[in-house]
Design an enzyme around this catalytic site. Sequence first.
Site, mmCIF file in Angstrom:
data_model
loop_
_atom_site.group_PDB
_atom_site.id
_atom_site.type_symbol
_atom_site.label_atom_id
_atom_site.label_comp_id
_atom_site.label_asym_id
_atom_site.label_seq_id
_atom_site.Cartn_x
_atom_site.Cartn_y
_atom_site.Cartn_z
ATOM 1 N N GLY A 273 0.800 -1.223 0.000
ATOM 2 C CA GLY A 273 0.000 0.000 0.000
ATOM 3 C C GLY A 273 0.827 1.264 0.000
ATOM 4 O O GLY A 273 0.296 2.351 -0.219
ATOM 5 N N ASP A 276 0.859 2.898 -3.492
ATOM 6 C CA ASP A 276 -0.425 3.557 -3.746
ATOM 7 C C ASP A 276 -0.537 4.852 -2.937
ATOM 8 O O ASP A 276 -1.108 5.830 -3.406
ATOM 9 C CB ASP A 276 -1.578 2.614 -3.390
#
Length: 333
Positions: A273, A276
Amino acid sequence: MRAQEIAISPDSGERKSRTIDVVTFGETMVLFSPLSTGPLRYATHFEKTIGGAESNVAIALVRLGHTVRWISRLGDDEFGTFTRNFIRGEGVDTSAVTFDHRHPTAVYFKERREGREPNVYYYRSGSAASQMKPEHIREEQIRDAHILHLTGITPALSDGCKETVHHSISLAQKHNLTIVFDPNIRLKLWTKAEARETLMEIAAKCDVVMPGLEEGTILTRETEPEKIGRVLLKNGAKVVVIKLGAKGAYYQTADDAGYVAGFPVDQIVDSIGAGDGFAAGFLSGYLRGWPLGEAVRLGNRIGAYALTVAGDVEGYPFWSQMNLDGDRPDVSR
């Protein structure tokens, strides 16, 4: 170079009609994370949440104060309802999500390993999202946004998904959106050769391309950020941003380039993550009109936040939590 100069800018009347900062689409899966470390065969208790590159970016951007629409297909099942509700609960516009009664919502599992990146196991073959086709992306869902955000995961899911990506690009070009592409290569879904051919074709149609260093090497066969940048610019991008992990990032345009240092993190809890988060931070800086280097720096900050908390989206900060130092956020909290 100001961030808003990096791509096509609509006229003032067109800007006023746009109510969404970013539109993105792709697959989100239900994520099961064990409460213990070690091989999954010994795990007995799990936490349930969600994970998906595009919805990760959408959630991070909403927390930073932006409006985002996420488009996808989910199974008409309990996991599909949970996924939609989770993302909607974060403030993301999910009105364009559709449900498929024939195909399930995908799931995946993390395998925690002390001091190392987790192993990830996907169960996404034949999922509802893999059944996406161009007719699932309508023009009115694209035209009122400033940015179309895409990843290279979606075209790897199926031929229909690949056609849908190209369809969305055509709609974005028709309405003068800035198109941002994160290759996000998943070699569990296809080979390097397949990824290179498909993703370079997509990258040629996008304004901003932001691979990781290894992804840039797969795409261009170059190993140095400057050379990767030159190949991708020649391929059609206006801006290239290359994520360099703990070292930060490198950006390049036709007339500007530079390295932006990363932010040290005392203890990395979960690396999934973080890329992102970087994408969301960069897009937030772009939308705020910051110079390109400062937008990249904000990407580094959000990526650093993500490393400090377990889970795909749980570490993304709200803008009010950023402990602003002057007019720039501080990574500590």
